[in-house]
Design a protein around this motif. Structure first.
Motif, PDB file in Angstrom:
ATOM      1  N   ASN A 325       0.831  -1.219   0.000  1.00  0.00           N
ATOM      2  CA  ASN A 325       0.000   0.000   0.000  1.00  0.00           C
ATOM      3  C   ASN A 325       0.862   1.266   0.000  1.00  0.00           C
ATOM      4  OD1 ASN A 325      -2.531   1.048  -0.170  1.00  0.00           O
ATOM      5  ND2 ASN A 325      -3.073   0.765   1.984  1.00  0.00           N
ATOM      6  N   LEU A 326       1.990   1.200  -0.689  1.00  0.00           N
ATOM      7  CA  LEU A 326       2.956   2.309  -0.700  1.00  0.00           C
ATOM      8  C   LEU A 326       3.255   2.704  -2.152  1.00  0.00           C
ATOM      9  CD1 LEU A 326       5.366   4.048   0.456  1.00  0.00           C
ATOM     10  CD2 LEU A 326       6.734   1.936   0.377  1.00  0.00           C
ATOM     11  N   SER A 327       3.105   3.991  -2.450  1.00  0.00           N
ATOM     12  CA  SER A 327       3.472   4.486  -3.783  1.00  0.00           C
ATOM     13  C   SER A 327       4.845   5.132  -3.741  1.00  0.00           C
ATOM     14  CB  SER A 327       2.459   5.544  -4.270  1.00  0.00           C
ATOM     15  OG  SER A 327       1.249   4.929  -4.624  1.00  0.00           O
ATOM     16  N   LEU A 328       5.763   4.567  -4.532  1.00  0.00           N
ATOM     17  CA  LEU A 328       7.096   5.164  -4.706  1.00  0.00           C
ATOM     18  C   LEU A 328       7.154   5.729  -6.118  1.00  0.00           C
ATOM     19  CD1 LEU A 328       9.109   2.187  -3.154  1.00  0.00           C
ATOM     20  CD2 LEU A 328       8.668   4.410  -2.071  1.00  0.00           C
ATOM     21  N   GLY A 329       8.111   6.636  -6.355  1.00  0.00           N
ATOM     22  CA  GLY A 329       8.208   7.281  -7.668  1.00  0.00           C
ATOM     23  C   GLY A 329       9.017   6.433  -8.642  1.00  0.00           C
ATOM     24  N   ALA A 330       8.601   6.462  -9.903  1.00  0.00           N
ATOM     25  CA  ALA A 330       9.267   5.661 -10.938  1.00  0.00           C
ATOM     26  C   ALA A 330      10.528   6.361 -11.450  1.00  0.00           C
ATOM     27  CB  ALA A 330       8.303   5.443 -12.100  1.00  0.00           C
ATOM     28  N   GLY A 331      11.410   5.578 -12.029  1.00  0.00           N
ATOM     29  CA  GLY A 331      12.539   6.143 -12.775  1.00  0.00           C
ATOM     30  C   GLY A 331      12.030   6.582 -14.138  1.00  0.00           C
ATOM     31  N   LEU A 332      12.479   7.733 -14.588  1.00  0.00           N
ATOM     32  CA  LEU A 332      11.954   8.275 -15.841  1.00  0.00           C
ATOM     33  C   LEU A 332      13.051   8.345 -16.889  1.00  0.00           C
ATOM     34  CD1 LEU A 332       9.975  11.282 -14.281  1.00  0.00           C
ATOM     35  CD2 LEU A 332       9.021   9.107 -15.045  1.00  0.00           C
ATOM     36  N   SER A 333      12.679   8.012 -18.134  1.00  0.00           N
ATOM     37  CA  SER A 333      13.558   8.187 -19.279  1.00  0.00           C
ATOM     38  C   SER A 333      14.924   7.525 -19.079  1.00  0.00           C
ATOM     39  CB  SER A 333      13.650   9.704 -19.549  1.00  0.00           C
ATOM     40  OG  SER A 333      14.563  10.008 -20.525  1.00  0.00           O
ATOM     41  N   GLN A 334      16.009   8.314 -19.091  1.00  0.00           N
ATOM     42  CA  GLN A 334      17.370   7.758 -18.975  1.00  0.00           C
ATOM     43  C   GLN A 334      17.575   6.863 -17.750  1.00  0.00           C
ATOM     44  OE1 GLN A 334      21.233   9.998 -18.668  1.00  0.00           O
ATOM     45  NE2 GLN A 334      20.499  10.937 -20.558  1.00  0.00           N
ATOM     46  N   VAL A 335      16.835   7.130 -16.680  1.00  0.00           N
ATOM     47  CA  VAL A 335      17.025   6.329 -15.461  1.00  0.00           C
ATOM     48  C   VAL A 335      15.845   5.374 -15.201  1.00  0.00           C
ATOM     49  CG1 VAL A 335      18.679   7.863 -14.300  1.00  0.00           C
ATOM     50  CG2 VAL A 335      16.226   8.286 -14.031  1.00  0.00           C
ATOM     51  N   ALA A 336      15.030   5.135 -16.235  1.00  0.00           N
ATOM     52  CA  ALA A 336      13.901   4.211 -16.087  1.00  0.00           C
ATOM     53  C   ALA A 336      14.447   2.834 -15.710  1.00  0.00           C
ATOM     54  CB  ALA A 336      13.105   4.133 -17.379  1.00  0.00           C
ATOM     55  N   GLY A 337      13.873   2.226 -14.686  1.00  0.00           N
ATOM     56  CA  GLY A 337      14.313   0.903 -14.252  1.00  0.00           C
ATOM     57  C   GLY A 337      15.562   0.938 -13.381  1.00  0.00           C
ATOM     58  N   LYS A 338      16.293   2.042 -13.467  1.00  0.00           N
ATOM     59  CA  LYS A 338      17.569   2.090 -12.727  1.00  0.00           C
ATOM     60  C   LYS A 338      17.418   2.676 -11.325  1.00  0.00           C
ATOM     61  CE  LYS A 338      20.313   2.514 -16.907  1.00  0.00           C
ATOM     62  NZ  LYS A 338      20.849   3.465 -17.849  1.00  0.00           N
ATOM     63  N   VAL A 339      16.354   3.407 -11.117  1.00  0.00           N
ATOM     64  CA  VAL A 339      16.142   4.017  -9.802  1.00  0.00           C
ATOM     65  C   VAL A 339      14.683   3.837  -9.375  1.00  0.00           C
ATOM     66  CG1 VAL A 339      17.846   5.872 -10.251  1.00  0.00           C
ATOM     67  CG2 VAL A 339      15.425   6.338 -10.622  1.00  0.00           C
ATOM     68  N   PHE A 340      14.431   3.977  -8.104  1.00  0.00           N
ATOM     69  CA  PHE A 340      13.076   4.294  -7.631  1.00  0.00           C
ATOM     70  C   PHE A 340      13.219   5.529  -6.766  1.00  0.00           C
ATOM     71  CE2 PHE A 340      14.599   1.512  -4.217  1.00  0.00           C
ATOM     72  CZ  PHE A 340      14.129   2.129  -3.070  1.00  0.00           C
ATOM     73  N   ARG A 341      12.133   6.280  -6.635  1.00  0.00           N
ATOM     74  CA  ARG A 341      12.244   7.554  -5.920  1.00  0.00           C
ATOM     75  C   ARG A 341      11.332   7.560  -4.696  1.00  0.00           C
ATOM     76  NH1 ARG A 341      10.463  11.803 -10.005  1.00  0.00           N
ATOM     77  NH2 ARG A 341       9.131  10.097 -10.694  1.00  0.00           N
ATOM     78  N   ILE A 342      11.836   8.186  -3.643  1.00  0.00           N
ATOM     79  CA  ILE A 342      10.992   8.462  -2.475  1.00  0.00           C
ATOM     80  C   ILE A 342      10.774   9.965  -2.446  1.00  0.00           C
ATOM     81  CG2 ILE A 342      10.781   8.368   0.040  1.00  0.00           C
ATOM     82  CD1 ILE A 342      12.528   5.909   0.087  1.00  0.00           C
ATOM     83  N   GLY A 343       9.529  10.363  -2.615  1.00  0.00           N
ATOM     84  CA  GLY A 343       9.201  11.784  -2.487  1.00  0.00           C
ATOM     85  C   GLY A 343       9.024  12.080  -1.011  1.00  0.00           C
ATOM     86  N   HIS A 344       9.719  13.105  -0.515  1.00  0.00           N
ATOM     87  CA  HIS A 344       9.568  13.443   0.909  1.00  0.00           C
ATOM     88  C   HIS A 344       9.243  14.923   1.019  1.00  0.00           C
ATOM     89  CE1 HIS A 344      13.925  13.975   0.133  1.00  0.00           C
ATOM     90  NE2 HIS A 344      13.947  12.702  -0.155  1.00  0.00           N
ATOM     91  N   LEU A 345       8.112  15.282   0.389  1.00  0.00           N
ATOM     92  CA  LEU A 345       7.713  16.689   0.428  1.00  0.00           C
ATOM     93  C   LEU A 345       6.224  16.813   0.712  1.00  0.00           C
ATOM     94  CD1 LEU A 345       7.476  18.174  -3.191  1.00  0.00           C
ATOM     95  CD2 LEU A 345       7.540  15.740  -2.729  1.00  0.00           C
ATOM     96  N   GLY A 346       5.891  17.970   1.249  1.00  0.00           N
ATOM     97  CA  GLY A 346       4.491  18.258   1.530  1.00  0.00           C
ATOM     98  C   GLY A 346       4.129  17.905   2.959  1.00  0.00           C
TER      99      GLY A 346
END
Ligand code: PLP
Length: 395
Positions: A325-346
């Protein structure tokens, strides 16, 4: 699934309950004599978030991309030369938009995981003796890689070169979360969106425009209709929009600004710094690396985490989503598949971030990343505790 979903993409961010409630309004006449009582203070209060006293704020019913387009199309002419650094998907998309508008973009390619290099900008501007470059575009916080650039240093570079180019800054994932100083850095066009630090749904593109940029808009030749500053200037003066505004978002904005001012902006920035520190401590404890190449690029709103070779970052994200039940951010374009992102804002606090770190750990283990469960949580707990305790000791 029972309980709250853990939303840790770097926008849209959690909408606080107070803001949700404020948006539950009946529709009303946006031409009534009372309507400006809502709108006029919004323009003034947004200026406080941009840290601008002499600028003007325009609110467009659009996402951040619309505000990008508004900033360029109102102030530049077809074929105008602009200088922009590319080091992530969002700096890329702004460049792409500028090119599609018919601008001549000189692209400074930077390694992804780094950011704007003021010394290079200064050198190029010094060489531009005939002042062909009309604009410098900088993304303050590159959301795709978790990189923050030093906009004050970009301003200094432009000044050191003695160049008159206007400074355009994308603050979509920084404004309202990171220290931003439109006046001090003399940012001519600062771009924000509603769905990140302002803790609202997407739907408002916001631009803070300097007097120099307003003057440029009088002679700029690019076509604009929906985004025309001239129509917005009237809105600012009267409190009425040139078209039907999204009423719930405006009421939500009223409440989210109230929340930001109650906490105080300086504390909001500090809180983001602490939360980001917890995430960075967790990444280190996992034995992994952020996409940001050096700590000077670290973003306090989003961390992109590089997954080990042979692992697909998208699998981590999917396991986190489906199982925990957790949404993490995807890797985009050049870093697709290579990273996942944790948004820590708001609208976040220490324990919420610990939940995301715990979920990311389980998801990483599920897809075969060799980390010790609890190691990141423990490191972040240590960071949060020491920060809280240190603050209590202060007189
Ligand atoms: N700029 C940055 C830094 C962003 O992170 C985003 C979106 O995530 C945008 C621009 C585009 O904004 P929007 O998706 O609201 O159009």
């Amino acid at each position: 699934m029972a309980g709250r979903h853990f939303l840790f993409v770097p926008g849209p961010t959690n909408v606080p309950d107070r803001v949700q409630r404020a948006m539950l309004v009946a529709m009303e006449d946006h031409r009534s004599s009372k309507f400006p009582e809502l709108t006029l203070p919004l323009f003034e209060d947004l200026k406080k978030v941009f840290k601008s006293t002499d600028g003007q704020v325009f609110i467009f019913p659009s996402s951040g991309t619309g505000a990008w387009e508004a900033s360029l199309s109102n102030t530049l002419s077809p074929g105008d030369k602009v200088l922009a650094s590319r080091f992530g998907q969002f700096s890329h998309l702004w460049i792409d938009l500028a090119q599609r508008l018919g601008l001549d973009v000189q692209v400074l390619e930077e390694e992804w995981g780094t950011g704007v290099k003021p010394d290079k900008i200064e050198a190029i501007l010094r060489d531009d003796k005939s002042h062909q470059i009309k604009a410098v575009l900088a993304v303050h916080n590159e959301t795709a890689t978790g990189v923050t650039s030093d906009i004050g240093a970009v301003r200094k570079a432009i000044d050191a070169a003695g160049h008159p180019a206007l400074l355009y800054v994308d603050g979509v994932s920084s404004i309202g979360s990171l220290d931003f100083r439109a006046d001090e850095w003399r940012v001519d066009l600062a771009v924000a969106g509603s769905q990140k630090g302002l803790m609202l749904p997407a739907g408002l593109g916001i631009v803070c425009v300097s007097p120099r940029a307003l003057a440029a808009s009088k002679t700029a030749g690019l076509k604009r209709v929906y985004f025309d500053f001239a129509d917005q200037i009237k809105a600012n003066a009267t409190g009425y929009f040139p078209y039907t505004p999204p009423l719930p978002l405006l009421y939500g904005l009223r409440e989210s600004l109230r929340i930001l001012f109650e906490e105080k902006l300086e504390h909001v920035y500090e809180r983001h710094h602490v939360l980001a520190g917890g995430v960075r401590a967790a990444v280190k404890a996992w034995g992994l690396h952020p996409c940001a190449k050096e700590s000077k690029w670290d973003s306090d709103t989003v961390t992109a985490i590089v997954v080990p070779q042979g692992i697909n970052g998208a699998d981590v994200i999917d396991a986190a989503y489906r199982r925990y039940n957790l949404s993490l951010g995807a890797g985009l374009s050049q870093v697709a598949g290579k990273v996942f992102r944790i948004g820590h804002l708001g609208d976040l606090n220490d324990l919420m971030v610990l939940g995301a770190i715990a979920g990311a750990e389980m998801a990483m283990r599920d897809v075969g990343i060799d980390i010790t469960l609890g190691s990141g949580v423990g490191a972040a707990q240590t960071h949060f505790r020491s920060t809280v305790l240190a603050k209590e000791k202060k007189p």
